[in-house]
Design an enzyme around this catalytic site. Structure first.
Site, mmCIF file in Angstrom:
data_model
loop_
_atom_site.group_PDB
_atom_site.id
_atom_site.type_symbol
_atom_site.label_atom_id
_atom_site.label_comp_id
_atom_site.label_asym_id
_atom_site.label_seq_id
_atom_site.Cartn_x
_atom_site.Cartn_y
_atom_site.Cartn_z
ATOM 1 N N HIS A 1 -12.549 6.071 -2.991
ATOM 2 C CA HIS A 1 -11.569 5.112 -2.448
ATOM 3 C C HIS A 1 -11.931 3.675 -2.844
ATOM 4 O O HIS A 1 -11.055 2.831 -2.974
ATOM 5 C CB HIS A 1 -11.440 5.272 -0.933
ATOM 6 C CG HIS A 1 -10.067 4.904 -0.450
ATOM 7 N ND1 HIS A 1 -8.916 5.403 -1.013
ATOM 8 C CD2 HIS A 1 -9.648 4.026 0.497
ATOM 9 C CE1 HIS A 1 -7.859 4.875 -0.414
ATOM 10 N NE2 HIS A 1 -8.275 4.025 0.504
ATOM 11 N N CYS B 1 -3.046 7.664 -1.831
ATOM 12 C CA CYS B 1 -4.363 7.793 -2.494
ATOM 13 C C CYS B 1 -5.426 8.394 -1.587
ATOM 14 O O CYS B 1 -6.363 9.034 -2.079
ATOM 15 C CB CYS B 1 -4.860 6.438 -2.975
ATOM 16 S SG CYS B 1 -3.580 5.288 -3.407
ATOM 17 N N TYR C 1 -9.385 0.879 -5.086
ATOM 18 C CA TYR C 1 -9.018 -0.518 -4.839
ATOM 19 C C TYR C 1 -9.048 -1.359 -6.107
ATOM 20 O O TYR C 1 -8.442 -2.427 -6.160
ATOM 21 C CB TYR C 1 -9.954 -1.122 -3.771
ATOM 22 C CG TYR C 1 -9.546 -0.775 -2.355
ATOM 23 C CD1 TYR C 1 -9.111 0.496 -2.030
ATOM 24 C CD2 TYR C 1 -9.596 -1.718 -1.351
ATOM 25 C CE1 TYR C 1 -8.740 0.820 -0.739
ATOM 26 C CE2 TYR C 1 -9.221 -1.408 -0.048
ATOM 27 C CZ TYR C 1 -8.800 -0.141 0.247
ATOM 28 O OH TYR C 1 -8.429 0.169 1.522
ATOM 29 N N GLU D 1 -0.193 2.040 9.182
ATOM 30 C CA GLU D 1 -1.411 2.609 9.765
ATOM 31 C C GLU D 1 -1.083 3.148 11.162
ATOM 32 O O GLU D 1 -0.139 2.686 11.791
ATOM 33 C CB GLU D 1 -2.521 1.554 9.895
ATOM 34 C CG GLU D 1 -3.405 1.432 8.667
ATOM 35 C CD GLU D 1 -2.773 0.634 7.553
ATOM 36 O OE1 GLU D 1 -1.920 -0.233 7.859
ATOM 37 O OE2 GLU D 1 -3.114 0.857 6.378
ATOM 38 N N GLU E 1 -7.006 -5.342 4.474
ATOM 39 C CA GLU E 1 -7.436 -4.025 4.005
ATOM 40 C C GLU E 1 -8.432 -4.154 2.852
ATOM 41 O O GLU E 1 -9.315 -3.319 2.681
ATOM 42 C CB GLU E 1 -6.241 -3.173 3.587
ATOM 43 C CG GLU E 1 -6.639 -1.713 3.434
ATOM 44 C CD GLU E 1 -5.491 -0.823 3.044
ATOM 45 O OE1 GLU E 1 -4.687 -1.241 2.197
ATOM 46 O OE2 GLU E 1 -5.396 0.283 3.592
ATOM 47 N N CYS F 1 0.864 -1.192 0.000
ATOM 48 C CA CYS F 1 0.000 0.000 0.000
ATOM 49 C C CYS F 1 0.895 1.235 0.000
ATOM 50 O O CYS F 1 1.693 1.429 0.910
ATOM 51 C CB CYS F 1 -0.892 -0.009 1.242
ATOM 52 S SG CYS F 1 -1.674 1.574 1.578
ATOM 53 N N THR G 1 -4.149 5.123 7.238
ATOM 54 C CA THR G 1 -3.113 4.730 6.285
ATOM 55 C C THR G 1 -2.183 5.901 5.984
ATOM 56 O O THR G 1 -2.644 6.975 5.601
ATOM 57 C CB THR G 1 -3.793 4.254 4.982
ATOM 58 O OG1 THR G 1 -4.593 3.123 5.292
ATOM 59 C CG2 THR G 1 -2.771 3.883 3.932
ATOM 60 N N CYS H 1 -5.066 -0.351 -7.053
ATOM 61 C CA CYS H 1 -3.911 -0.715 -6.213
ATOM 62 C C CYS H 1 -3.859 -2.207 -5.921
ATOM 63 O O CYS H 1 -2.800 -2.830 -6.025
ATOM 64 C CB CYS H 1 -3.909 0.099 -4.923
ATOM 65 S SG CYS H 1 -5.109 -0.422 -3.679
HETATM 66 FE FE1 SF4 Z 1 -3.308 1.981 0.038
HETATM 67 FE FE2 SF4 Z 1 -4.764 1.143 -2.031
HETATM 68 FE FE3 SF4 Z 1 -5.821 2.837 -0.234
HETATM 69 FE FE4 SF4 Z 1 -3.911 3.599 -1.989
HETATM 70 S S1 SF4 Z 1 -6.005 2.914 -2.470
HETATM 71 S S2 SF4 Z 1 -4.005 4.096 0.168
HETATM 72 S S3 SF4 Z 1 -2.633 1.790 -2.063
HETATM 73 S S4 SF4 Z 1 -5.166 0.717 0.120
HETATM 74 FE FE FE Z 2 -6.827 1.739 2.083
#
Ligand code: SF4
Ligand code: FE
Length: 495
Positions: free
Chosen positions: A293, A104, A297, A258, A456, A100, A191, A300
């Site tokens: 968000h 983001c 996902y 985190e 996550e 991660c 995060t 990422c």
């Molecule tokens: Fe982490 Fe994915 Fe959230 Fe970006 S979108 S902060 S990589 S979990």
């Molecule tokens: Fe996240």
């Protein structure tokens, strides 16, 4: 300032007076702490790739506020194409870090706060939107990393904020002054918070009139007076305290992070406030941030999935089973699942539409479907990876055993000799490479990276039930009933 380099980003963190606690103690030099550093290197990759000409189109954008070149992580999406590029950028970073990369949450907060503050100002003639634009220009020009902080501790989940025995269970205003507000409370599992220059705080649920003091959003520097961070543990994290770069870490270069973020009477000047009592907009802000968000996902996790599939394929090769049909089929299934997630991320982006403020928003239904799939498919991908890797992934002796010269055998064999002999496989494959790939898989499936890839995937950007509520709301069941009635010849009121 132009785009920061990775080194400039890391150096910029050293200038902050961020209060970080780990294992019950304050860590002064947290930038070089072996448990924290891999997560900093991960964020640094978002800076490094922006300077790589190969990735320039993905990693950078033109600011809609200033016309200047900026890192895409600070961009307000201007089109569906921008939304697609965001997902592609996230897949790329997942591929480069297997982790991660944290930045983001800020990007998703920028886009949600931008459109929501516009609508609050429309209704109340406040100046939150202007406040936010000025803040974002500062972020873009200085190429800052900003944490988007949403999840409150929530205390007794059956009660709204104003009915909690302890009012700090949700971040709230404790004092209103002519020049700003004073806030208290905390945000959980944040995060990348330690690695961020600033934080944007947002409410975590829709609120009613009695929750006015909790309906608050603002920006705050991470080293603000009264703010401190308690670092979260991860599975196998103390392996980072063993020999630097040791194989047993699995991924010694990168990791996620985190923390519990605490606000103990922090003063927020008026110009950094984006919501202050207009409670009916709390839900809008949550919905929009969560939507962005949940789209994220679909990028990422797919990038990390690419690396995981590659690692499983290598483990199969090193074991000499790559030609077995069931192994090939498992790799196909993993790819199918991974690309399905990507398809959802791309789809909710292509179906994006402009907000009243002018930036672009994803299709909320498809973004929630995307994240709902993410709560499931990575678990199956991990199960298949573990199946292919074999039990050695979790039973293998340590790197120190493999390099030990302690004599144990009749003929002078060392522990290292014995490990190398019995864990060797086919000709041409070094025992160390096999060790590396199995430890890497362990890290992704069960270790520190599993926090970001597996758990996550379940809880990040909202637990599965949160998406199901949104799917129910956005699914237009009444419209679907009408379709069925029309074709089936059912007419309301007719017998
Ligand atoms: Fe982490 Fe994915 Fe959230 Fe970006 S979108 S902060 S990589 S979990
Ligand atoms: Fe996240």
């Amino acid at each position: 300032m132009a785009l920061m380099t990775a080194k400039e980003y890391i150096d910029s963190l050293r200038k902050l007076r961020t209060r970080v606690y780990l294992f019950g103690e304050q860590i002064e030099n947290w930038v070089d702490h072996p448990m924290i550093r891999p997560s900093i290197q991960c964020v640094a990759m978002t800076y490094a790739l922006a300077h790589n000409p190969e990735y320039g189109a993905l990693m950078t954008a033109t600011s809609s506020l200033t016309g200047r070149k900026i890192n895409r992580f600070t961009h307000l999406h201007q089109s569906a194409e921008d939304l697609v590029k965001k997902v592609k950028m996230q897949r790329l970073l997942g591929q480069k870090t297997a982790s991660c990369f944290q930045r983001c949450v800020g990007m998703d907060a920028f886009n949600a706060v931008f459109s929501t503050t516009f609508e609050i100002d429309e209704k109340y003639h406040t100046r939150y939107h202007e406040n936010f634009k000025q803040f974002l220009i500062q972020v873009q020009d200085q190429d800052l990393t900003v944490d988007g902080a949403m999840t409150d501790p929530k205390g007794d989940r059956s009660k709204p904020p104003h009915q909690q025995a302890d009012p700090d269970m949700y971040v709230h205003v404790v004092e209103r002054r002519s020049d700003g507000i004073v806030v208290c409370g905390a945000k959980c599992h944040q995060t990348g918070s330690v690695n961020s220059h600033w934080h944007i705080f947002m409410p975590t649920i829709a609120m009613g009139e009695a929750d006015k003091d909790w309906a608050v959003s603002f920006a705050c520097p991470t080293d603000a007076e009264g703010m401190y961070l308690i670092y979260g543990r991860q599975s196998c994290d103390t392996r980072r305290l063993e020999t630097e770069g040791c194989i047993d870490q699995g991924n010694a270069k990168f990791g996620g992070q985190e923390a519990l973020v605490v606000l103990d009477h922090v003063f927020i000047p008026n110009e950094y406030i984006f919501l202050n009592g207009e409670y009916e907009f709390a839900g809008t802000l949550v919905e929009r941030f969560a939507g962005y968000h949940r789209q994220s996902y679909g990028g990422c996790k797919v990038g990390v999935g690419d690396v995981l599939i590659g690692a499983a394929a290598l483990a199969a090769e090193y074991n000499g089973v790559e030609k077995a049909s069931h192994i090939k089929d498992k790799l196909i299934e993993m790819t199918h699942l991974n690309e399905t997630l990507y398809s959802c991320g791309i789809a909710c982006s292509c179906e994006g539409c402009p907000t009243r403020a002018g930036n672009y928003q994803i299709d909320l239904l498809l973004a929630n479907v995307c994240k709902q799939n993410v709560t499931r498919f990575p678990y199956e991908i991990v199960r298949l990876a573990e199946d292919i890797a074999g039990g050695l992934m979790v039973t293998m002796p340590s790197e120190k055993d493999f390099t030990s010269d302690t004599v144990v055998g009749r003929n002078g064999e060392t522990i290292g000799d014995i490990c190398s002999k019995y864990f060797g496989t086919k000709e041409g494959v070094s025992v160390q490479d096999r060790q590396r790939i199995l430890r890497f898989l362990e890290n992704l499936c069960l270790g520190a990276a599993a926090v970001g890839y597996r758990t996550e995937s379940l809880h990040g950007a909202g637990s599965p039930q949160a998406q199901r509520i949104m799917i129910a709301r956005q699914g237009n069941l009444e419209g679907k009933k009408e379709l069925a009635k029309h074709i089936a010849g059912i007419r309301r009121g007719e017998k």
